[in-house]
Scaffold this motif. Structure first.
Motif, short mmCIF file in Angstrom:
data_model
loop_
_atom_site.label_atom_id
_atom_site.label_comp_id
_atom_site.label_asym_id
_atom_site.label_seq_id
_atom_site.Cartn_x
_atom_site.Cartn_y
_atom_site.Cartn_z
N VAL A 174 53.45 -40.66 -62.50
CA VAL A 174 54.55 -40.69 -63.47
C VAL A 174 54.23 -39.73 -64.60
O VAL A 174 53.27 -39.94 -65.36
N ASN A 175 55.00 -38.66 -64.69
CA ASN A 175 54.81 -37.70 -65.76
C ASN A 175 55.80 -37.98 -66.88
O ASN A 175 57.02 -38.00 -66.66
N ILE A 176 55.29 -38.22 -68.08
CA ILE A 176 56.16 -38.53 -69.23
C ILE A 176 56.07 -37.38 -70.22
O ILE A 176 55.22 -37.33 -71.10
N GLY A 177 56.96 -36.40 -70.02
CA GLY A 177 57.13 -35.33 -71.00
C GLY A 177 58.39 -35.62 -71.81
O GLY A 177 58.75 -36.77 -72.02
N GLY A 178 59.09 -34.57 -72.24
CA GLY A 178 60.36 -34.79 -72.91
C GLY A 178 61.31 -35.53 -71.99
O GLY A 178 62.02 -36.46 -72.39
N ILE A 179 61.32 -35.14 -70.72
CA ILE A 179 61.99 -35.85 -69.64
C ILE A 179 60.90 -36.44 -68.75
O ILE A 179 59.86 -35.83 -68.55
N ALA A 180 61.13 -37.63 -68.23
CA ALA A 180 60.14 -38.28 -67.36
C ALA A 180 60.50 -38.04 -65.90
O ALA A 180 61.68 -37.98 -65.54
N ASN A 181 59.48 -37.88 -65.07
CA ASN A 181 59.72 -37.77 -63.63
C ASN A 181 58.63 -38.51 -62.87
O ASN A 181 57.54 -38.75 -63.38
N ILE A 182 58.98 -38.90 -61.65
CA ILE A 182 58.05 -39.65 -60.81
C ILE A 182 57.85 -38.92 -59.49
O ILE A 182 58.74 -38.22 -59.00
N THR A 183 56.65 -39.09 -58.94
CA THR A 183 56.33 -38.62 -57.59
C THR A 183 55.77 -39.81 -56.83
O THR A 183 54.86 -40.49 -57.30
N ILE A 184 56.31 -40.08 -55.65
CA ILE A 184 55.79 -41.12 -54.77
C ILE A 184 55.13 -40.43 -53.59
O ILE A 184 55.79 -39.77 -52.79
N ILE A 185 53.80 -40.57 -53.50
CA ILE A 185 53.03 -39.93 -52.43
C ILE A 185 52.67 -41.01 -51.41
O ILE A 185 51.86 -41.89 -51.70
N PRO A 186 53.25 -40.97 -50.23
CA PRO A 186 52.92 -41.99 -49.23
C PRO A 186 51.49 -41.82 -48.74
O PRO A 186 50.89 -40.75 -48.87
N ALA A 187 50.93 -42.87 -48.19
CA ALA A 187 49.61 -42.77 -47.58
C ALA A 187 49.62 -41.68 -46.52
O ALA A 187 50.58 -41.54 -45.75
N ALA A 188 48.56 -40.88 -46.48
CA ALA A 188 48.50 -39.76 -45.54
C ALA A 188 48.60 -40.23 -44.10
O ALA A 188 49.03 -39.47 -43.22
N ALA A 189 48.21 -41.47 -43.85
CA ALA A 189 48.23 -42.00 -42.48
C ALA A 189 49.65 -42.25 -41.98
O ALA A 189 49.86 -42.45 -40.79
N THR A 190 50.64 -42.24 -42.89
CA THR A 190 52.03 -42.45 -42.48
C THR A 190 52.72 -41.11 -42.29
O THR A 190 52.20 -40.06 -42.65
N SER A 191 53.92 -41.15 -41.75
CA SER A 191 54.69 -39.92 -41.55
C SER A 191 55.77 -39.76 -42.62
O SER A 191 56.61 -38.87 -42.51
#
Length: 377
Positions: A174-191
């Motif tokens: 979760v990056n909280i700058g002037g605008i906030a954004n999220i990245t969801i990184i799945p487990a590498a073992a999944t597709s």
């Protein structure tokens, strides 16, 4: 560090000047593919002079004589970017010839990612940066993704995936700058594919309200918010904006969540509120919109980065709303204030190698593309 460098031009500089519009963060790094990991040689922060910052913030909102104002600021920012680049490699004990490239995000002044003529504008003339520093500069990262049908943002999830991915656990950055954004990184073992989008205001409204009522550029340590209480009726008006209910891919900017946007909702409320109560409600807006965006994606771990991590009231509000521990990216080996500039150093490396830097699953682009334009030294 001179003793640790392996070969000439082994290092990259990353510059990030985000939607908070307060200055530029610079890093000098190299990348170890084996781990993967980032080797940090030096970093620095260069605040914008206050008169320049005020003119910049005004330019982020539609107004008069924009081309003339933009042209002047474009060159002034380029001088600051060039000075930051030169200082950070000297601080690392490196010469310009040790730097493969500068990755400069530029300063976003307008981001309109939707409609038949979607566009985005970042300023800070990269040609001048290359000329002043003697270092090849990669810039204009967003527009190629937009040309391929994407939102042009957020772009850091590809770097998050490279550095922070885990074999068996799904992680949220979760990056909280002037605008906030999220990245969801799945487990590498999944597709599953990495996902990400802007959730809405991060620090932008908080900083603007604090500046108006305290004269300071931000609510240091969340002190103003800590004195107030969340006003539910105002929070409901704020969260009623259609952006929050829109499905990703999506991205936004200051030109949407302006001080005028807040003032209009305060007028609709029809009563005066204490400044601290408004600030506390803005903290709740940022925390709610981040955690409500995370909930259906079910990450197993959450890591925060960006300027918002310096606000303990905001961090606590996010943690209170989640049933899993919340930490910063320092736990993963990278200072939370340095994640974004490091991401643009990495994107410059990817561009020079001819590798795509976008994630279509994040931006909505039709296909992966190489991001950025190269300005030779």
């Amino acid at each position: 560090m001179p003793g640790s460098r392996k070969t000439r031009a082994d290092y990259y500089i990353g510059l990030m000047s985000g939607t908070s519009g307060d200055g530029v963060d610079a890093v000098c790094v190299r990348f170890d593919e084996g781990a993967p990991r980032v080797v940090l040689a030096a970093h620095s922060y260069h605040p914008y002079p206050e008169p320049l910052r005020q003119r910049l913030l005004a330019l982020m909102v539609p107004g008069e004589n924009e081309i003339e104002r933009m042209g002047v600021l474009e060159e002034q920012l380029a001088e600051i970017f060039a000075a930051a680049s030169s200082e950070v490699h000297r601080r690392a004990g490196l010469a310009a010839t040790d730097i493969a490239a500068i990755g400069s995000h530029g300063q976003t002044i307008r981001h309109r990612p939707r409609g038949p003529h979607a566009f985005t504008v970042q300023i800070g003339n990269p040609a001048r940066v290359a000329e002043r520093t003697g270092i090849a500069t990669v810039a204009d990262f967003r527009r190629r993704d937009m040309a391929a049908g994407g939102q042009g943002a957020p772009l850091v999830p590809a770097f998050h995936q490279w550095l922070f991915g885990h074999a068996t656990r799904a992680r949220a950055i979760v990056n909280i700058g002037g605008i906030a954004n999220i990245t969801i990184i799945p487990a590498a073992a999944t597709s599953a594919a990495t996902q990400g989008f802007d959730t809405g205001p991060g620090n932008a409204l908080l900083d603007g309200w604090a500046r108006r009522h305290t004269g300071q550029p931000q609510d240091t340590d969340g002190r103003l918010a800590a004195c107030g209480q969340v006003y539910g009726a105002l929070l409901g008006l704020l969260k009623d904006d259609p952006y929050f209910a829109a499905a990703p891919p999506k991205s936004t900017g200051r030109e949407h969540f302006t001080s005028e946007w807040l003032d209009e909702r305060l007028r609709r409320l029809g009563r005066d509120l204490d400044a601290a109560d408004v600030q506390a409600t803005l903290v709740a807006l940022t925390a709610d919109t981040i955690t409500e965006a995370l909930a259906p994606l079910a990450p197993e771990e959450v890591y925060l980065c960006g300027g918002g991590t310096a606000n303990p009231v905001l961090v606590a509000a996010i943690a209170e709303r989640l049933a899993i521990p919340v930490q910063t990216t320092a736990r993963l080996g990278l200072d939370p204030q340095l994640v974004e500039p490091t991401a643009f150093a990495w994107l410059a490396r990817e561009a020079k190698a001819g590798r795509p830097g976008n994630l279509p699953s994040v931006t909505g682009a039709r296909h992966p593309v190489v991001l950025g334009a190269l300005y030779p030294a």
